[in-house]
Scaffold this motif. Structure first.
Motif, PDB file in Angstrom:
ATOM      1  N   ARG A  54      -1.706  40.806  45.208  1.00  0.00           N
ATOM      2  CA  ARG A  54      -2.614  39.718  45.573  1.00  0.00           C
ATOM      3  C   ARG A  54      -3.196  40.004  46.956  1.00  0.00           C
ATOM      4  N   PRO A  57      -7.881  36.654  51.117  1.00  0.00           N
ATOM      5  CA  PRO A  57      -9.319  36.493  51.357  1.00  0.00           C
ATOM      6  C   PRO A  57      -9.651  36.738  52.827  1.00  0.00           C
ATOM      7  N   GLN A  85      -8.737  45.341  43.670  1.00  0.00           N
ATOM      8  CA  GLN A  85      -8.312  44.102  44.320  1.00  0.00           C
ATOM      9  C   GLN A  85      -9.148  43.944  45.580  1.00  0.00           C
ATOM     10  N   SER A  87     -11.768  41.466  48.395  1.00  0.00           N
ATOM     11  CA  SER A  87     -12.208  40.188  48.962  1.00  0.00           C
ATOM     12  C   SER A  87     -13.691  40.336  49.287  1.00  0.00           C
ATOM     13  N   THR A  92     -11.637  36.378  46.244  1.00  0.00           N
ATOM     14  CA  THR A  92     -10.938  37.544  45.718  1.00  0.00           C
ATOM     15  C   THR A  92     -11.480  37.921  44.338  1.00  0.00           C
ATOM     16  N   TYR A 175      -3.560  43.933  50.966  1.00  0.00           N
ATOM     17  CA  TYR A 175      -2.981  43.779  49.628  1.00  0.00           C
ATOM     18  C   TYR A 175      -1.492  43.432  49.676  1.00  0.00           C
TER      19      TYR A 175
END
Length: 236
Positions: A54, A57, A85, A87, A92, A175
């Motif tokens: 994840r 942002p 992955q 931003s 995201t 990340y």
């Protein structure tokens, strides 16, 4: 925005101060993770699992790609597949993709979310054909494509990358941490060594750092920042 894509390994200045207890085998401006080198046609298949990280942002656009691939480490060829992955504009973005340089990446029209368990495999077939397979075990889909690839098959990688926007290396997204595990080469245990390990340096600072290999030498963590993460305790 120009097209986004991966790029071969790009060396970076080693003027930074990496961990003395675990010095990296290589330093790059766009790659971090593990890369192994052999002779021409050494590598016919690579595979691994990872969990989609994840990203945080950010006001500035930032990007990250997790992938496995063959070639690109010391040569201009590269066949690869992975997950993105990013931003972008404070939001995201996650998606799967595959790529064979020098062509642009091809997005895979399947869903990907943080926490999804991914499996990827790239295999050489007869007549210069290669199978690219990417599976989302959490969401239950599998993507396959067979493509022509004529690279040397001389290196193999498990990488967290800051991809390229046009000809420029992007700023790496935060990340957190990602784990690659059950890595295989030519259908055998990857047998990773500390000397295969590489850190990413951007603007004079370490931004991505892999751990030492796990006990079975087929997995590792990569963490955002300069701190050396612990090796995975799990054997797989």
């Amino acid at each position: 925005m120009q097209r986004k894509g991966s790029a071969p390994f790009r060396p970076a200045s080693s003027a930074v101060r990496p961990s003395r207890s675990a010095p990296p085998g290589w330093v790059s401006g766009n790659w971090s993770g593990y890369a192994v080198q052999g002779k021409k046609n050494s590598y016919r298949q690579i595979s691994a699992y990872w969990v989609v990280p994840r990203v945080k942002p950010s006001k500035q656009d930032r990007f990250s790609s997790a992938w496995i691939g063959i070639d690109g480490f010391g040569n201009p060829s590269l066949i690869q597949t992975g997950t993105e992955q990013d931003s972008i504009n404070g939001k995201t973005v996650y998606y799967p993709w595959w790529e064979i340089l020098p062509a642009a990446e091809t997005r895979i029209d399947r869903p990907v979310s943080p926490g999804d368990l991914m499996f990827a495999k790239i295999s050489r077939l007869p007549n210069r054909k290669w199978l690219i397979l990417l599976r989302n075990k959490t969401k239950g889909w599998t993507f396959k494509t067979i493509q022509t690839y004529t690279g040397p098959g001389a290196t193999a990688e498990w990488i967290m990358e800051a991809p390229s926007i046009g000809s420029e290396i992007a700023t790496l997204a935060n990340y957190g941490k990602i784990r690659f595990y059950s890595g295989k080469l030519n259908r055998r245990n990857a047998n990773l060594k500390p000397s295969d390990r590489g850190i990413m340096v951007q603007q004079g600072r370490i931004v991505s750092t892999p751990s030492l290999p796990n006990k079975t030498k087929n997995g590792f963590y990569v963490a955002y920042g300069s701190k050396l993460p612990r090796s995975p305790r799990c054997k797989r």
